[in-house]
Enzyme design. Structure first.
Site: not given
Ligand SMILES: *[C@@H]1O[C@H](CO)[C@@H](O)[C@H](O)[C@H]1NC(C)=O
Ligand SMILES: *[C@@H]1O[C@H](CO)[C@@H](O)[C@H](O)[C@H]1NC(C)=O
Length: 219
Positions: A27, A29, A31
């Site tokens: 993953e 990310d 955010e």
């Protein structure tokens, strides 16, 4: 599998991630952690490989991400992951498999974007809760682009020009893609002036010393 650039522009709090499935997922990310009015949004980044993350770096950007669209990009190839805000590299995670650190490169990832409730931990460590009277919340994206090798029905869109073959000049550019001295200097500037959290410096969390990748040149 997607290798390449992702670009999107955002206005609101949100998430853009690349992610695979299963217990040993990968993953990458971006955010955006919201805040009380007037206080800065935090851009939170993380890299998971084989189900292990714990590699958070957070930034207060040099602009207010809520007032205008900006471009957020992830370069992902077998050698490195680079996060960009506009044209500025803010973080690089290199492939350090040679010292035993798994790198996200053996599984296809999908692109997700979403809004979610993280008020148990996000804003000021979870002290500030979402005020649902402002719902519904929205995120807007514009000018999304993905430049990638896409897998479908067991074949890659790059197969005719394998990413590793010499004939695919576009992919060769990705594979070669490295930060030059000016871009590295820019990243140091971001780290020095805009990084507000670095897992590598969190001694409370890692009392026995930071993860291995922190002590080798990962920049
Ligand atoms: C919210 O604002 C506070 C105070 O300026 C700041 O310390 C914090 O990093 C900001 N972001 C989040 C996600 O709490
Ligand atoms: C949209 O993306 C294209 C290609 O990535 C770029 O040339 C163009 O300047 C972008 N437009 C805006 C408004 O950012």
């Amino acid at each position: 599998m997607i290798h390449g650039f992702l670009g999107f522009l955002i206005q609101c709090f949100s998430l853009l991630q690349l992610s695979s499935k299963g217990a040993n997922w990968d993953e990458i990310d971006f955010e955006f952690l919201g805040n009380v009015t007037g206080e800065p949004y935090t851009l939170h980044t993380n890299v998971f490989s084989q189900g292990n993350g714990d590699r958070e770096r957070q930034f207060h950007l040099w602009f207010d991400p809520t007032t205008d669209f900006h471009t957020y990009s992830i370069l992902w190839n077998p050698k490195r992951v680079i996060f960009y805000a506009d044209d500025v590299p803010i973080r690089e995670f290199k492939n350090l498999e040679y010292i035993g650190i798994p790198f996200p490169k053996n599984q296809p990832m999908r692109i997700y974007s979403s809004l979610w409730n993280a008020d148990s931990w996000a804003t000021q460590g979870g002290r500030i809760k979402i005020d649902w009277k402002y719902a519904p919340f929205t995120a807007s994206y514009s000018n999304f682009t993905a430049d990638a090798c896409i897998w479908a029905f067991g074949a890659s869109s790059c197969d005719t020009n394998s990413p590793y073959s010499n004939s695919n000049s576009k992919t060769k550019v990705w594979l070669r893609h490295e930060l030059d001295i000016a871009k590295k200097r820019k990243m140091r500037w971001v780290e020095k002036n805009h990084m507000v959290y670095d897992y590598c410096k969190d001694h409370k969390r890692f009392p026995h010393g930071p993860p291995l990748e922190c002590s080798v040149d990962n920049n």
